[in-house]
Design an enzyme around this catalytic site. Structure first.
Site, PDB file in Angstrom:
ATOM      1  N   ASP A  29      -6.799  59.756  -7.104  1.00 30.09           N
ATOM      2  CA  ASP A  29      -5.614  59.949  -7.939  1.00 30.09           C
ATOM      3  C   ASP A  29      -5.223  58.612  -8.571  1.00 30.09           C
ATOM      4  O   ASP A  29      -5.009  57.634  -7.853  1.00 30.09           O
ATOM      5  CB  ASP A  29      -4.471  60.479  -7.067  1.00 30.09           C
ATOM      6  CG  ASP A  29      -3.283  60.973  -7.890  1.00 30.09           C
ATOM      7  OD1 ASP A  29      -3.065  60.459  -9.008  1.00 30.09           O
ATOM      8  OD2 ASP A  29      -2.568  61.874  -7.402  1.00 30.09           O
TER       9      ASP A  29
ATOM     10  N   GLU B  17     -10.750  63.986   3.911  1.00 33.33           N
ATOM     11  CA  GLU B  17     -10.049  64.741   2.865  1.00 33.33           C
ATOM     12  C   GLU B  17      -8.723  65.224   3.439  1.00 33.33           C
ATOM     13  O   GLU B  17      -8.694  65.894   4.462  1.00 33.33           O
ATOM     14  CB  GLU B  17     -10.903  65.931   2.393  1.00 33.33           C
ATOM     15  CG  GLU B  17     -10.225  66.839   1.385  1.00 33.33           C
ATOM     16  CD  GLU B  17      -9.744  66.099   0.146  1.00 33.33           C
ATOM     17  OE1 GLU B  17      -8.534  66.192  -0.155  1.00 33.33           O
ATOM     18  OE2 GLU B  17     -10.565  65.424  -0.503  1.00 33.33           O
TER      19      GLU B  17
ATOM     20  N   ASP C 171     -13.039  57.873 -13.606  1.00 36.05           N
ATOM     21  CA  ASP C 171     -13.156  58.170 -15.037  1.00 36.05           C
ATOM     22  C   ASP C 171     -11.922  57.666 -15.784  1.00 36.05           C
ATOM     23  O   ASP C 171     -11.816  57.860 -16.996  1.00 36.05           O
ATOM     24  CB  ASP C 171     -13.305  59.677 -15.264  1.00 36.05           C
ATOM     25  CG  ASP C 171     -12.057  60.435 -14.849  1.00 36.05           C
ATOM     26  OD1 ASP C 171     -11.498  60.126 -13.773  1.00 36.05           O
ATOM     27  OD2 ASP C 171     -11.618  61.340 -15.587  1.00 36.05           O
TER      28      ASP C 171
ATOM     29  N   GLU D  64     -18.818  66.521  -8.100  1.00 33.47           N
ATOM     30  CA  GLU D  64     -18.597  67.649  -9.011  1.00 33.47           C
ATOM     31  C   GLU D  64     -17.758  67.213 -10.211  1.00 33.47           C
ATOM     32  O   GLU D  64     -18.043  67.572 -11.361  1.00 33.47           O
ATOM     33  CB  GLU D  64     -17.895  68.798  -8.282  1.00 33.47           C
ATOM     34  CG  GLU D  64     -18.659  69.393  -7.118  1.00 33.47           C
ATOM     35  CD  GLU D  64     -18.288  68.749  -5.797  1.00 33.47           C
ATOM     36  OE1 GLU D  64     -18.591  69.357  -4.764  1.00 33.47           O
ATOM     37  OE2 GLU D  64     -17.704  67.643  -5.791  1.00 33.47           O
TER      38      GLU D  64
END
Length: 216
Positions: free
Chosen positions: A121, A70, A157, A195
């Site tokens: 992203d 990350e 998504d 999440e």
């Protein structure tokens, strides 16, 4: 949007130092030595976010070593603290606070058995396509790091990113599984949600996925 700066970020990261891989480029090819069982298969998540996915994955697979990458410290601190609190403990999980563009400086060719890319992203603007993690130039890098037969698993998504990625994967890592509705596919039973994934799937947003395998 950049995440809000966390209170006492540096002391909080220092308190989790045992789970963070420091100076990884100086340890290229030796990062697995940070694990109690360095000979175990090594999996990498690029962009672990708040860590729900990778922590659950590490709990379910104690015989696999996991590295969660990350680049944003204000997000990474949440993931590392989650891992520190895990019961039972997660000796098979470590974190890299760095950018994916440095992966060739940290890992030797054919060092990884699997790579996960979850909800990265999408870089919406057309001129930004080379910044997408699933751009074919990046896929070529991942392919070199994977062992023959190693896998890359991707979820998003964003339909446009998924559509773009299908062509990029076809050029570099031919997919053995694609879906425009992961949660209603044959892979749903074994899927671990992030999440972000939980939030948007609860709103009825379909989840797109691609899984590919290095074939030499």
């Amino acid at each position: 949007m950049r995440p809000r700066k966390k209170t006492n970020l540096i002391p909080r990261l220092n308190a989790c130092a045992s789970m963070i891989l420091s100076n990884p480029t100086a340890q290229k090819g030796r990062l697995r030595e940070a694990f109690p069982n360095p000979s175990a298969p090594l999996h990498l998540e690029i962009g672990c976010g708040k860590g729900a996915f990778i922590c659950q994955l590490a709990q379910q697979n104690p015989n696999i070593n996991f590295i969660a990458m990350e680049r944003e410290p204000n997000v990474a601190v949440i993931a590392v603290e989650r891992a520190m609190r895990a019961e039972p403990p997660l000796p098979n999980l470590r974190f890299l606070l760095d950018d994916a563009e440095k992966l060739p400086e940290m890992f030797e060719p054919e060092e990884l058995e699997r790579i996960y890319i979850n909800f990265c992203d999408p870089w919406h603007k057309r001129r930004q396509y080379k910044r997408r993690l699933t751009y074919r130039g990046n896929l070529e890098v991942y392919k070199k790091l994977l062992v023959p037969g190693g896998e890359l698993q991707f979820k998003t998504d964003n339909y446009m990113l998924y559509h773009f990625s299908t062509f990029e994967f076809a050029a570099v890592l031919p997919a053995y599984f694609t879906t425009t509705d992961l949660h209603n596919s044959e892979a749903a039973a074994s899927n671990i949600m992030t999440e972000y994934e939980t939030y948007f799937s609860n709103l009825g947003q379909p989840i797109y996925a691609i899984r590919a395998r290095r074939q030499d």
